[in-house]
Design an enzyme around this catalytic site. Structure first.
Site, PDB file in Angstrom:
ATOM      1  N   LYS A 201       0.788  -1.234   0.000  1.00 41.99           N
ATOM      2  CA  LYS A 201       0.000   0.000   0.000  1.00 41.99           C
ATOM      3  C   LYS A 201       0.819   1.283   0.000  1.00 41.99           C
ATOM      4  CE  LYS A 201      -2.761  -1.656   3.513  1.00 41.99           C
ATOM      5  NZ  LYS A 201      -3.458  -1.196   4.691  1.00 41.99           N
ATOM      6  N   GLY A 353       8.822  -6.654   7.241  1.00 45.05           N
ATOM      7  CA  GLY A 353       8.683  -8.094   7.462  1.00 45.05           C
ATOM      8  C   GLY A 353       8.773  -8.898   6.177  1.00 45.05           C
ATOM      9  N   GLY A 376       7.258  -1.691  11.105  1.00 40.94           N
ATOM     10  CA  GLY A 376       6.619  -0.401  11.409  1.00 40.94           C
ATOM     11  C   GLY A 376       7.592   0.576  12.073  1.00 40.94           C
TER      12      GLY A 376
HETATM   13  P1  ADP Z   1       6.969  -5.140   4.051  1.00 39.19           P
HETATM   14  O1  ADP Z   1       6.391  -6.161   5.000  1.00 39.19           O
HETATM   15  O2  ADP Z   1       8.308  -5.533   3.531  1.00 39.19           O
HETATM   16  O3  ADP Z   1       6.931  -3.748   4.615  1.00 39.19           O
HETATM   17  P2  ADP Z   1       4.441  -4.815   2.720  1.00 39.19           P
HETATM   18  O4  ADP Z   1       3.771  -5.517   3.852  1.00 39.19           O
HETATM   19  O5  ADP Z   1       4.196  -3.373   2.541  1.00 39.19           O
HETATM   20  O6  ADP Z   1       6.023  -5.102   2.768  1.00 39.19           O
HETATM   21  O7  ADP Z   1       4.020  -5.498   1.349  1.00 39.19           O
HETATM   22  C1  ADP Z   1       4.217  -6.860   1.113  1.00 39.19           C
HETATM   23  C2  ADP Z   1       3.048  -7.457   0.382  1.00 39.19           C
HETATM   24  O8  ADP Z   1       2.766  -6.752  -0.801  1.00 39.19           O
HETATM   25  C3  ADP Z   1       3.333  -8.881  -0.005  1.00 39.19           C
HETATM   26  O9  ADP Z   1       2.429  -9.734   0.642  1.00 39.19           O
HETATM   27  C4  ADP Z   1       3.138  -8.888  -1.517  1.00 39.19           C
HETATM   28  O10 ADP Z   1       2.500 -10.046  -1.996  1.00 39.19           O
HETATM   29  C5  ADP Z   1       2.271  -7.677  -1.747  1.00 39.19           C
HETATM   30  N1  ADP Z   1       2.392  -7.202  -3.123  1.00 39.19           N
HETATM   31  C6  ADP Z   1       3.498  -6.779  -3.739  1.00 39.19           C
HETATM   32  N2  ADP Z   1       3.250  -6.463  -5.025  1.00 39.19           N
HETATM   33  C7  ADP Z   1       1.938  -6.713  -5.228  1.00 39.19           C
HETATM   34  C8  ADP Z   1       1.067  -6.610  -6.361  1.00 39.19           C
HETATM   35  N3  ADP Z   1       1.519  -6.172  -7.523  1.00 39.19           N
HETATM   36  N4  ADP Z   1      -0.234  -6.944  -6.175  1.00 39.19           N
HETATM   37  C9  ADP Z   1      -0.682  -7.389  -5.000  1.00 39.19           C
HETATM   38  N5  ADP Z   1       0.091  -7.512  -3.894  1.00 39.19           N
HETATM   39  C10 ADP Z   1       1.376  -7.191  -4.013  1.00 39.19           C
HETATM   40 MG    MG Z   2       4.343  -6.670   5.509  1.00 39.43          MG
END
Ligand code: ADP
Ligand code: MG
Length: 396
Positions: A201, A353, A376
């Protein structure tokens, strides 16, 4: 001001209350991944080697402010004992960290020994930062050490309140290392400086983008959040995941960035959110019914080049749905590019994560400069916020 860390605090013969992050994945009493327990070992070993008594506390999961056997820290204490090779006691009781049994166990604790208290979130006062709970915890020890970076963005009794109530408070080695690396990303980082942001997001990361914009030379965007930007700029995004209520924010950020924000030029798409769905490489407009699930090969090439030329790189958020092997190439390519940059002397930091999971899945976790244990917490640090758990160690 000299920072106070466990290395320059006098621990001999004293009780040291340590907030660790033992929030590990557990299913049916079996620990899925003990990385967080291992990450706490240097601080624990320092206390024991210097003749202190270590009293450890942590939350685990979300037990709703009351005791719940599904979230007991007992398996963690058992695992710690195996890893540490020193006596590890568990304050065996049901009601939570301040059960009378804890007091008794502390009274008989010897130098060079460890006591693990029960889950701090068994107590309703933990997440409310209740002063009475903080006071009870503080009464357990002469010194307080915070080594739980991942929870420093929360003002809870065990992370914030307690720090104000002990005689002496300082940082553990893990927290110290996190602050050292993350500060480098905010305070005069060596250029060229590239931030790679992806994940689910835009809304999670607007604050980070805003705070980094001035400093970075380029912001490479991938993952689902790129579709909100692309849509906001008038591109067709098909069935890709878009945050409709963030289109204005995305457009404003893009304009504010004055060319620093780079978006994917091609995508791997499918008509279903399914690893087995047929894949297409799409440049430009994404057809109706197709969703972007990874960055495409041309984008990978561009992003890898930008990373390769940078001297400082921070990465948070996967480039695609890397949990599905057919949509993991973009994320793994970024991980590889970071490892390559590190080998050429760049400072590389990864956090989040899912991003950290992707980096270790790709086998690169030891080939980047720093893997942050905070999701976070790292984002809030990079937003330029003062984290309450860290602030409480100095404003006392
Ligand atoms: P982090 O935990 O590293 O901060 P986020 O939680 O913000 O990362 O995002 C990770 C999630 O985003 C993963 O579960 C991944 O599947 C999803 N994601 C990444 N690209 C896409 C996409 N194009 N469409 C849907 N989900 C996505
Ligand atoms: Mg995440």
């Amino acid at each position: 001001m000299r920072k106070r860390t466990i290395e320059n605090m006098t621990v001999r013969g004293r009780r040291v209350l340590v907030r660790v992050d033992f929030n590990v994945p557990i299913a049916d009493g079996a620990i899925g991944d003990d990385t967080r327990i291992r990450a706490a070992l240097p601080t624990i070993r320092t206390i024991l080697a210097n003749g202190g008594k270590a009293i450890l506390m942590s939350h685990l999961g979300r037990p709703k402010g009351k005791p719940d056997p599904a979230f007991t820290l007992r398996p963690v204490a058992d695992r710690l004992k195996e890893l540490l090779g020193a006596p590890v006691h568990f304050a065996d009781h049901a009601t939570g960290p301040t059960d009378p049994a804890s007091r008794q166990a502390i009274d008989v604790l010897n130098e060079g020994e460890v006591l693990v208290l029960e889950n701090t979130r068994f107590h309703p006062g933990e997440t409310k930062n209740d002063p009475d709970l903080a006071g009870e915890l503080a009464a357990f020890a002469e010194l307080y050490v915070n080594d739980a970076f991942g929870t420093c963005h929360r003002a809870h009794a065990s992370t914030e309140g307690v720090a104000h109530r002990v005689k002496e408070a300082g940082m553990g080695l893990l927290l110290d290392k996190e602050i050292e690396y993350l500060s480098k990303l905010l305070d005069s980082p060596e250029p060229p400086y590239v931030a790679v942001l992806g994940g689910a997001k835009v809304s999670d990361k607007i604050g980070v983008i805003q705070n980094l914009l001035d400093q970075v030379d380029a912001l490479l965007i991938g993952g689902a959040m790129s579709y909100t930007f692309l849509k906001a700029l008038g591109h067709e995004t098909g069935a890709s995941r878009v945050e409709a209520d963030r289109l204005d924010d995305a457009k404003a950020l893009y304009e504010q960035a004055g060319g620093k924000i780079r978006l994917p030029v091609d995508h791997i798409t499918a008509s279903a959110f399914d690893n087995e769905a047929p894949r297409r490489i799409v440049s430009g407009a994404i057809p109706k019914g197709e969703m972007g699930l990874d960055i495409g090969p041309e984008t990978i090439g561009e992003y890898a080049r930008a990373i390769g030329e940078a001297r400082t790189i921070v990465w948070n958020g996967p480039m695609g749905v890397f949990e599905m092997s057919n949509f993991a190439a973009g994320t793994f390519a970024v991980a590889k590019a970071l490892a390559g940059a590190t080998a050429h002397g760049a400072l590389t930091v990864v956090g989040g994560g899912d991003s950290v999971a992707a980096v270790s899945q790709a086998g690169y976790e030891n080939l980047v400069s720093h893997v942050s244990t905070g999701g976070g917490a790292m984002l809030e640090f990079l937003e330029g916020k003062i984290l309450p758990g860290i602030a409480a160690l100095s404003d006392r």
